[in-house]
Design an enzyme around this catalytic site. Structure first.
Site, PDB file in Angstrom:
ATOM      1  N   ASP A   6       2.473 -21.446  -5.884  1.00 24.82           N
ATOM      2  CA  ASP A   6       2.434 -22.632  -5.020  1.00 24.82           C
ATOM      3  C   ASP A   6       2.097 -23.850  -5.896  1.00 24.82           C
ATOM      4  O   ASP A   6       1.477 -23.725  -6.965  1.00 24.82           O
ATOM      5  CB  ASP A   6       1.348 -22.403  -3.955  1.00 24.82           C
ATOM      6  CG  ASP A   6       1.117 -23.598  -3.056  1.00 24.82           C
ATOM      7  OD1 ASP A   6       2.108 -24.296  -2.725  1.00 24.82           O
ATOM      8  OD2 ASP A   6      -0.040 -23.850  -2.692  1.00 24.82           O
ATOM      9  N   ASP A   8       0.944 -27.411  -4.528  1.00 21.56           N
ATOM     10  CA  ASP A   8      -0.259 -28.139  -4.056  1.00 21.56           C
ATOM     11  C   ASP A   8      -1.436 -27.184  -3.877  1.00 21.56           C
ATOM     12  O   ASP A   8      -1.345 -26.211  -3.152  1.00 21.56           O
ATOM     13  CB  ASP A   8       0.035 -28.825  -2.711  1.00 21.56           C
ATOM     14  CG  ASP A   8       1.132 -29.857  -2.827  1.00 21.56           C
ATOM     15  OD1 ASP A   8       2.027 -29.872  -1.969  1.00 21.56           O
ATOM     16  OD2 ASP A   8       1.116 -30.625  -3.800  1.00 21.56           O
ATOM     17  N   ASP A 137      -2.812 -21.153  -1.987  1.00 18.71           N
ATOM     18  CA  ASP A 137      -4.141 -21.434  -1.399  1.00 18.71           C
ATOM     19  C   ASP A 137      -4.124 -21.406   0.119  1.00 18.71           C
ATOM     20  O   ASP A 137      -5.170 -21.481   0.761  1.00 18.71           O
ATOM     21  CB  ASP A 137      -4.659 -22.799  -1.891  1.00 18.71           C
ATOM     22  CG  ASP A 137      -3.742 -23.956  -1.491  1.00 18.71           C
ATOM     23  OD1 ASP A 137      -4.237 -25.002  -1.057  1.00 18.71           O
ATOM     24  OD2 ASP A 137      -2.507 -23.797  -1.616  1.00 18.71           O
TER      25      ASP A 137
HETATM   26  C1  LIG Z   1      -1.240 -31.851   5.087  1.00 20.99           C
HETATM   27  C2  LIG Z   1      -1.521 -31.027   3.869  1.00 20.99           C
HETATM   28  C3  LIG Z   1      -0.486 -30.614   3.083  1.00 20.99           C
HETATM   29  N1  LIG Z   1      -0.756 -29.864   1.987  1.00 20.99           N
HETATM   30  C4  LIG Z   1       0.355 -29.433   1.129  1.00 20.99           C
HETATM   31  C5  LIG Z   1       0.708 -27.993   1.357  1.00 20.99           C
HETATM   32  C6  LIG Z   1       2.190 -27.955   1.169  1.00 20.99           C
HETATM   33  O1  LIG Z   1       2.493 -27.852  -0.207  1.00 20.99           O
HETATM   34  C7  LIG Z   1       2.649 -29.312   1.601  1.00 20.99           C
HETATM   35  C8  LIG Z   1       3.174 -29.317   2.986  1.00 20.99           C
HETATM   36  O2  LIG Z   1       2.168 -28.921   3.805  1.00 20.99           O
HETATM   37  P1  LIG Z   1       2.563 -28.477   5.294  1.00 20.99           P
HETATM   38  O3  LIG Z   1       1.285 -28.039   5.902  1.00 20.99           O
HETATM   39  O4  LIG Z   1       3.528 -27.336   5.102  1.00 20.99           O
HETATM   40  O5  LIG Z   1       3.200 -29.668   5.931  1.00 20.99           O
HETATM   41  O6  LIG Z   1       1.531 -30.181   1.456  1.00 20.99           O
HETATM   42  C9  LIG Z   1      -2.042 -29.499   1.648  1.00 20.99           C
HETATM   43  O7  LIG Z   1      -2.259 -28.793   0.643  1.00 20.99           O
HETATM   44  N2  LIG Z   1      -3.066 -29.905   2.431  1.00 20.99           N
HETATM   45  C10 LIG Z   1      -2.868 -30.665   3.540  1.00 20.99           C
HETATM   46  O8  LIG Z   1      -3.838 -31.036   4.234  1.00 20.99           O
HETATM   47 MG   LIG Z   2      -0.939 -25.069  -1.498  1.00 21.02          MG
END
Ligand SMILES: Cc1cn([C@H]2C[C@H](O)[C@@H](COP(=O)(O)O)O2)c(=O)[nH]c1=O
Ligand SMILES: [Mg+2]
Length: 186
Positions: A6, A8, A137
Protein backbone atom coordinates in the site's frame (compact mmCIF):
# COMPACT_ATOMS: atom_id res chain seq x y z
CA UNK A 1 6.52 -14.26 -4.45
CA UNK A 2 4.43 -11.20 -5.34
CA UNK A 3 4.24 -8.58 -2.63
CA UNK A 4 1.68 -5.77 -2.80
CA UNK A 5 2.59 -2.64 -0.84
CA UNK A 6 0.00 0.00 0.00
CA UNK A 7 1.17 3.58 -0.57
CA UNK A 8 -0.58 5.86 1.95
CA UNK A 9 0.36 4.96 5.50
CA UNK A 10 2.88 2.31 4.45
CA UNK A 11 5.28 4.00 2.00
CA UNK A 12 4.05 7.60 2.21
CA UNK A 13 3.46 9.22 5.59
CA UNK A 14 -0.09 10.49 5.11
CA UNK A 15 -0.79 10.91 8.83
CA UNK A 16 2.21 12.97 9.88
CA UNK A 17 2.02 15.12 6.75
CA UNK A 18 -1.61 15.82 7.59
CA UNK A 19 -0.69 16.82 11.16
CA UNK A 20 2.07 19.15 9.94
CA UNK A 21 -0.30 20.78 7.46
CA UNK A 22 -3.05 21.09 10.06
CA UNK A 23 -0.75 22.79 12.59
CA UNK A 24 0.47 25.21 9.93
CA UNK A 25 -3.06 26.07 8.79
CA UNK A 26 -4.88 25.93 12.12
CA UNK A 27 -2.39 26.72 14.91
CA UNK A 28 -5.28 27.60 17.19
CA UNK A 29 -7.08 24.24 16.83
CA UNK A 30 -5.55 21.12 18.35
CA UNK A 31 -5.49 18.17 15.93
CA UNK A 32 -5.99 14.56 16.93
CA UNK A 33 -2.50 13.38 17.80
CA UNK A 34 -1.18 10.38 15.87
CA UNK A 35 -1.15 8.05 18.85
CA UNK A 36 -4.74 9.06 19.65
CA UNK A 37 -6.09 8.16 16.22
CA UNK A 38 -8.81 5.52 16.42
CA UNK A 39 -10.45 5.26 12.97
CA UNK A 40 -8.74 4.49 9.68
CA UNK A 41 -10.50 7.43 8.05
CA UNK A 42 -9.17 10.42 9.94
CA UNK A 43 -12.36 12.41 9.33
CA UNK A 44 -14.15 10.02 11.70
CA UNK A 45 -11.86 11.17 14.52
CA UNK A 46 -12.77 14.82 13.98
CA UNK A 47 -15.99 16.60 14.93
CA UNK A 48 -18.34 17.41 12.05
CA UNK A 49 -17.49 21.10 12.33
CA UNK A 50 -13.80 20.45 11.52
CA UNK A 51 -14.18 17.83 8.78
CA UNK A 52 -14.25 20.27 5.87
CA UNK A 53 -11.01 21.80 7.13
CA UNK A 54 -9.42 18.35 7.40
CA UNK A 55 -10.59 17.24 3.96
CA UNK A 56 -9.30 20.46 2.38
CA UNK A 57 -5.82 19.55 3.58
CA UNK A 58 -5.51 16.07 2.11
CA UNK A 59 -7.31 16.91 -1.14
CA UNK A 60 -5.19 20.01 -1.82
CA UNK A 61 -2.89 20.05 -4.87
CA UNK A 62 0.57 18.82 -3.88
CA UNK A 63 -0.40 17.09 -0.64
CA UNK A 64 -0.03 13.54 -1.98
CA UNK A 65 3.00 14.37 -4.13
CA UNK A 66 4.93 15.88 -1.21
CA UNK A 67 4.18 13.23 1.41
CA UNK A 68 7.41 12.27 3.20
CA UNK A 69 8.33 8.60 2.98
CA UNK A 70 7.57 6.50 6.04
CA UNK A 71 10.98 6.09 7.71
CA UNK A 72 12.69 3.00 6.37
CA UNK A 73 10.12 2.39 3.62
CA UNK A 74 12.22 3.31 0.58
CA UNK A 75 15.19 1.34 1.83
CA UNK A 76 12.95 -1.67 2.45
CA UNK A 77 11.44 -1.54 -1.05
CA UNK A 78 14.92 -1.43 -2.55
CA UNK A 79 16.01 -4.39 -0.41
CA UNK A 80 12.91 -6.43 -1.35
CA UNK A 81 13.60 -5.80 -5.03
CA UNK A 82 17.27 -6.68 -4.58
CA UNK A 83 16.14 -9.98 -3.00
CA UNK A 84 14.37 -10.74 -6.27
CA UNK A 85 10.83 -10.37 -4.92
CA UNK A 86 8.18 -8.99 -7.28
CA UNK A 87 7.01 -5.82 -5.54
CA UNK A 88 3.96 -3.84 -6.71
CA UNK A 89 2.55 -0.72 -5.14
CA UNK A 90 -1.19 -1.27 -4.75
CA UNK A 91 -2.98 1.94 -3.80
CA UNK A 92 -6.49 3.37 -3.75
CA UNK A 93 -6.92 6.87 -5.08
CA UNK A 94 -8.94 9.26 -2.99
CA UNK A 95 -12.56 9.61 -4.06
CA UNK A 96 -11.55 13.21 -4.76
CA UNK A 97 -9.13 11.90 -7.39
CA UNK A 98 -8.43 15.16 -9.19
CA UNK A 99 -4.86 15.56 -7.96
CA UNK A 100 -3.92 12.29 -6.27
CA UNK A 101 -3.76 9.98 -9.33
CA UNK A 102 -0.97 11.92 -11.06
CA UNK A 103 0.64 12.78 -7.74
CA UNK A 104 0.86 9.14 -6.68
CA UNK A 105 2.86 8.44 -9.83
CA UNK A 106 5.00 11.53 -9.24
CA UNK A 107 5.67 10.44 -5.66
CA UNK A 108 6.92 7.04 -6.80
CA UNK A 109 9.09 8.53 -9.52
CA UNK A 110 10.62 10.99 -7.07
CA UNK A 111 11.46 8.41 -4.40
CA UNK A 112 12.00 5.20 -6.38
CA UNK A 113 12.70 6.32 -9.95
CA UNK A 114 10.72 6.42 -13.17
CA UNK A 115 10.92 2.66 -13.76
CA UNK A 116 9.22 2.03 -10.42
CA UNK A 117 6.08 3.80 -11.68
CA UNK A 118 5.49 0.65 -13.76
CA UNK A 119 4.85 -1.12 -10.45
CA UNK A 120 1.92 1.07 -9.41
CA UNK A 121 -1.57 -0.46 -9.40
CA UNK A 122 -4.41 1.94 -8.61
CA UNK A 123 -7.75 0.46 -7.62
CA UNK A 124 -10.67 1.17 -5.33
CA UNK A 125 -10.97 -2.60 -4.78
CA UNK A 126 -7.75 -4.36 -3.79
CA UNK A 127 -9.45 -7.76 -3.62
CA UNK A 128 -9.38 -7.73 -7.43
CA UNK A 129 -5.59 -7.61 -7.43
CA UNK A 130 -3.59 -10.84 -7.35
CA UNK A 131 -0.66 -11.16 -5.00
CA UNK A 132 0.73 -13.34 -2.23
CA UNK A 133 1.03 -10.68 0.47
CA UNK A 134 -0.61 -7.30 0.88
CA UNK A 135 1.03 -4.93 3.36
CA UNK A 136 -1.59 -2.33 4.20
CA UNK A 137 -2.48 -0.14 7.19
CA UNK A 138 -6.18 -0.37 6.48
CA UNK A 139 -7.92 -2.95 8.68
CA UNK A 140 -10.63 -5.11 7.17
CA UNK A 141 -10.00 -4.83 3.42
CA UNK A 142 -13.01 -6.18 1.55
CA UNK A 143 -14.27 -6.02 -2.00
CA UNK A 144 -15.97 -7.88 -4.84
CA UNK A 145 -13.60 -10.88 -4.86
CA UNK A 146 -12.21 -13.33 -2.35
CA UNK A 147 -8.63 -12.07 -2.04
CA UNK A 148 -5.73 -14.44 -2.73
CA UNK A 149 -3.27 -12.36 -0.79
CA UNK A 150 -2.50 -12.66 2.91
CA UNK A 151 -3.06 -9.24 4.51
CA UNK A 152 -0.22 -8.16 6.79
CA UNK A 153 -1.21 -5.07 8.75
CA UNK A 154 1.19 -2.16 8.65
CA UNK A 155 1.08 -1.10 12.31
CA UNK A 156 -0.80 2.12 13.09
CA UNK A 157 -2.74 3.38 16.14
CA UNK A 158 -6.03 3.17 14.22
CA UNK A 159 -5.65 -0.54 13.47
CA UNK A 160 -4.50 -1.81 16.87
CA UNK A 161 -8.01 -2.95 17.69
CA UNK A 162 -7.25 -5.77 15.26
CA UNK A 163 -5.67 -8.13 17.77
CA UNK A 164 -3.87 -11.39 17.06
CA UNK A 165 -2.66 -10.16 13.68
CA UNK A 166 0.87 -9.99 12.28
CA UNK A 167 1.90 -6.32 12.45
CA UNK A 168 4.69 -5.05 10.28
CA UNK A 169 6.75 -1.92 10.48
CA UNK A 170 9.80 -0.95 8.47
CA UNK A 171 11.79 -1.72 11.60
CA UNK A 172 10.63 -5.35 12.02
CA UNK A 173 9.76 -6.25 8.43
CA UNK A 174 12.54 -8.78 7.89
CA UNK A 175 11.32 -10.96 10.76
CA UNK A 176 7.64 -10.65 9.83
CA UNK A 177 8.17 -11.33 6.13
CA UNK A 178 10.53 -14.21 6.83
CA UNK A 179 7.66 -15.86 8.69
CA UNK A 180 5.15 -15.11 5.92
CA UNK A 181 7.56 -16.22 3.20
CA UNK A 182 8.35 -19.40 5.12
CA UNK A 183 4.66 -20.29 5.58
CA UNK A 184 3.70 -19.25 2.05
CA UNK A 185 2.63 -22.14 -0.15
CA UNK A 186 3.67 -20.44 -3.36
C1 LIG B 1 -9.49 9.79 3.84
C2 LIG B 1 -8.23 9.00 4.04
C3 LIG B 1 -7.62 8.43 2.97
N1 LIG B 1 -6.48 7.71 3.16
C4 LIG B 1 -5.81 7.11 2.01
C5 LIG B 1 -6.08 5.64 1.92
C6 LIG B 1 -6.14 5.37 0.45
O1 LIG B 1 -4.83 5.21 -0.06
C7 LIG B 1 -6.66 6.65 -0.13
C8 LIG B 1 -8.11 6.59 -0.42
O2 LIG B 1 -8.74 6.36 0.76
P1 LIG B 1 -10.27 5.88 0.68
O3 LIG B 1 -10.66 5.65 2.10
O4 LIG B 1 -10.23 4.60 -0.12
O5 LIG B 1 -11.02 6.97 -0.01
O6 LIG B 1 -6.34 7.68 0.80
C9 LIG B 1 -5.93 7.55 4.42
O7 LIG B 1 -4.90 6.87 4.57
N2 LIG B 1 -6.54 8.11 5.48
C10 LIG B 1 -7.68 8.85 5.36
O8 LIG B 1 -8.21 9.37 6.36
MG1 LIG C 1 -2.95 2.96 3.50
Amino acid sequence: MLILLDQDGVLADFEHAFLDAWRARHPDIAPVEYEDRKSFHLLEDYPEALRAKAEAIYTAPGFIRTLPPVPGAIEAVRELLALGLDVRICSSPLRQYDHCVLEKYQWIEHHLGRDATERLILTRDKTLVQGDLLIDDRPGITGAARPRWQHILYDAPYNRQETGRQRLTWQNWRNVLAGALYHSDT
